[in-house]
Design an enzyme around this catalytic site. Structure first.
Site, mmCIF file in Angstrom:
data_model
loop_
_atom_site.group_PDB
_atom_site.id
_atom_site.type_symbol
_atom_site.label_atom_id
_atom_site.label_comp_id
_atom_site.label_asym_id
_atom_site.label_seq_id
_atom_site.Cartn_x
_atom_site.Cartn_y
_atom_site.Cartn_z
ATOM 1 N N MET A 30 -33.855 -63.704 23.912
ATOM 2 C CA MET A 30 -32.940 -62.555 23.888
ATOM 3 C C MET A 30 -33.757 -61.264 23.756
ATOM 4 O O MET A 30 -33.220 -60.220 23.386
ATOM 5 C CB MET A 30 -31.939 -62.695 22.744
ATOM 6 C CG MET A 30 -31.046 -63.935 22.920
ATOM 7 S SD MET A 30 -29.464 -63.839 22.077
ATOM 8 C CE MET A 30 -29.951 -63.583 20.402
ATOM 9 N N HIS A 37 -42.390 -65.188 20.274
ATOM 10 C CA HIS A 37 -42.044 -65.318 21.697
ATOM 11 C C HIS A 37 -43.308 -65.474 22.543
ATOM 12 O O HIS A 37 -43.360 -66.301 23.459
ATOM 13 C CB HIS A 37 -41.324 -64.055 22.194
ATOM 14 C CG HIS A 37 -39.981 -63.811 21.584
ATOM 15 N ND1 HIS A 37 -39.727 -62.754 20.735
ATOM 16 C CD2 HIS A 37 -38.816 -64.493 21.701
ATOM 17 C CE1 HIS A 37 -38.460 -62.783 20.368
ATOM 18 N NE2 HIS A 37 -37.890 -63.829 20.933
ATOM 19 N N GLN A 61 -22.665 -66.050 22.245
ATOM 20 C CA GLN A 61 -23.117 -66.714 21.026
ATOM 21 C C GLN A 61 -23.014 -65.818 19.787
ATOM 22 O O GLN A 61 -23.474 -66.185 18.718
ATOM 23 C CB GLN A 61 -24.544 -67.246 21.198
ATOM 24 C CG GLN A 61 -25.631 -66.193 21.299
ATOM 25 C CD GLN A 61 -26.965 -66.809 21.658
ATOM 26 O OE1 GLN A 61 -27.190 -67.232 22.790
ATOM 27 N NE2 GLN A 61 -27.887 -66.879 20.697
ATOM 28 N N GLY A 147 -38.454 -72.202 20.187
ATOM 29 C CA GLY A 147 -39.117 -72.156 18.883
ATOM 30 C C GLY A 147 -38.404 -73.058 17.886
ATOM 31 O O GLY A 147 -37.188 -73.218 17.926
ATOM 32 N N LYS A 149 -38.099 -72.357 14.837
ATOM 33 C CA LYS A 149 -37.432 -71.585 13.780
ATOM 34 C C LYS A 149 -35.923 -71.797 13.866
ATOM 35 O O LYS A 149 -35.253 -71.982 12.860
ATOM 36 C CB LYS A 149 -37.758 -70.095 13.857
ATOM 37 C CG LYS A 149 -37.192 -69.360 12.634
ATOM 38 C CD LYS A 149 -37.563 -67.920 12.617
ATOM 39 C CE LYS A 149 -36.761 -67.107 13.571
ATOM 40 N NZ LYS A 149 -35.329 -67.025 13.218
ATOM 41 N N ASP A 150 -35.389 -71.786 15.090
ATOM 42 C CA ASP A 150 -33.974 -72.077 15.301
ATOM 43 C C ASP A 150 -33.848 -73.591 15.473
ATOM 44 O O ASP A 150 -33.600 -74.101 16.567
ATOM 45 C CB ASP A 150 -33.476 -71.324 16.535
ATOM 46 C CG ASP A 150 -33.546 -69.824 16.333
ATOM 47 O OD1 ASP A 150 -32.717 -69.286 15.603
ATOM 48 O OD2 ASP A 150 -34.485 -69.204 16.871
ATOM 49 N N MET A 184 -41.518 -65.108 11.984
ATOM 50 C CA MET A 184 -41.254 -64.042 12.954
ATOM 51 C C MET A 184 -39.821 -64.154 13.463
ATOM 52 O O MET A 184 -39.364 -65.250 13.819
ATOM 53 C CB MET A 184 -42.185 -64.184 14.149
ATOM 54 C CG MET A 184 -43.633 -64.038 13.807
ATOM 55 S SD MET A 184 -44.159 -62.389 14.254
ATOM 56 C CE MET A 184 -45.812 -62.407 13.602
ATOM 57 N N SER A 186 -36.688 -61.456 15.532
ATOM 58 C CA SER A 186 -36.295 -60.114 15.987
ATOM 59 C C SER A 186 -35.469 -59.419 14.905
ATOM 60 O O SER A 186 -35.484 -58.196 14.781
ATOM 61 C CB SER A 186 -35.483 -60.200 17.277
ATOM 62 O OG SER A 186 -36.249 -60.865 18.261
HETATM 63 O O1 PAF Z 1 -33.001 -68.360 20.595
HETATM 64 C C1 PAF Z 1 -32.556 -67.478 21.353
HETATM 65 O O2 PAF Z 1 -33.165 -66.422 21.546
HETATM 66 C C2 PAF Z 1 -31.209 -67.695 22.040
HETATM 67 O O3 PAF Z 1 -30.335 -68.381 21.223
HETATM 68 C C3 PAF Z 1 -31.342 -68.369 23.415
HETATM 69 C C4 PAF Z 1 -31.920 -69.779 23.300
HETATM 70 C C5 PAF Z 1 -32.212 -67.535 24.330
HETATM 71 C C6 PAF Z 1 -29.952 -68.507 24.063
HETATM 72 O O4 PAF Z 1 -29.353 -67.264 24.224
#
Ligand code: PAF
Length: 287
Positions: A30, A37, A61, A147, A149-150, A184, A186
């Site tokens: 994003m 990233h 989302q 990543g 992290k998520d 890290m 955003s």
């Molecule tokens: O992790 C993210 O930046 C977002 O959730 C993704 C995977 C790009 C989907 O919009």
């Protein structure tokens, strides 16, 4: 580096590459790039002949009370950073092209999306799974890099790709941290200096839990208590969740047998941060 915005142009480029027998890697983002990233992009480059980075702040989302409008954006800087890494295509679709009038198809990954972040962000993972499946169709990657992290997002996407027979290898890559340990993100850009200092409690909580496990503790309550105490004794904080789960199903575990994942979501005033680590009974695991 080419910048492509129209989904049909992206699809045409992907078809052309595949026709030439080239492998494609995708890093979905994003934007508002940080070193996390960039590390995903650097890895993606090693996995394929062509690297596509998508940059799309996906409205599907974000909940109505969430930070879609104020989500940080800087396309010019992002494009310069992507170019430096050697990205082949920066794919920047518009919301109107991703979700044109009449759009009504969504992908829901049932159980994995329910708890943890899904509990406090209803609909979030449906938005994520939907946009990632669309990106997979548009970019046609052989490999997609996300990543860790998520972490819940990564499991949701792996499940979605497997369940829907998408011919892509979904790879999770380790969390990249600031020198003091803050993961890290955003959203770190939202923190003022006092909040930035408080935000370190997530990392400190993971370290405390890890130390306890290294000393032989396996019990869920003890491990969660050690981490939670550090967070609750830090100003500006409110725990959304602290969970010890099976690394694949994300179901709660009562004790660490083999490996478990410790997942945290913590509000630092108005900013919600997440972090996690693997905890292993048999070996040292780094956070
Ligand atoms: O992790 C993210 O930046 C977002 O959730 C993704 C995977 C790009 C989907 O919009």
């Amino acid at each position: 580096m080419e910048i492509i915005s129209a989904p049909q142009d992206m699809q045409a480029r992907a078809r052309q590459w595949r026709g030439q027998g080239l492998n494609i890697a995708l890093v979905p983002t994003m934007g508002f790039f940080h070193r996390g990233h960039l590390s995903l992009m650097e890895y993606g480059k090693t996995q394929a002949d062509r690297l596509v980075v998508s940059l799309f702040v996906n409205p599907a989302q974000f909940g109505p009370a969430e930070d879609l409008a104020r989500y940080p954006r800087d396309l010019e800087r992002d494009a310069a950073l992507a170019r430096e890494v050697g990205v082949d295509v920066l794919y920047t679709p518009e919301a109107a092209a991703m979700y044109p009038p009449g759009y009504q198809t969504y992908v829901s990954v049932e159980a994995l999306s329910q708890g943890l972040c899904g509990a406090s962000r209803p609909g979030h993972f449906t938005g994520v799974a939907t946009v990632v499946l669309k990106l997979f169709h548009q970019v046609q990657p052989h490999t997609a890099v996300f990543g860790e992290k998520d972490y819940q997002q990564l499991q949701v996407i792996k499940r979605m790709a497997a369940d829907l027979d998408v011919p892509v290898t979904v790879v999770g890559r380790p969390i990249v941290r600031e020198p003091d340990g803050l993961a890290m993100s955003s959203r770190n850009a939202y923190l003022n200096p006092a909040e930035r200092a408080a935000a370190l409690c997530l990392y400190r909580a993971l370290l405390a839990a890890r130390d306890l496990v290294i000393s032989g503790e396996k019990d869920r309550e003890q491990i969660l208590a050690a981490g939670s105490e550090i967070i609750t004794s830090t100003p500006y904080t409110r725990i959304d969740y602290a969970a010890l789960v099976d690394p694949e199903t994300l179901e709660d575990v009562e004790a660490i047998e083999g490996e478990a994942r410790l997942l945290l979501a913590v509000w630092i005033n108005k900013t919600r941060l997440i972090d996690n680590t693997m905890l292993s009974e048999s070996r040292l695991c780094c956070v």
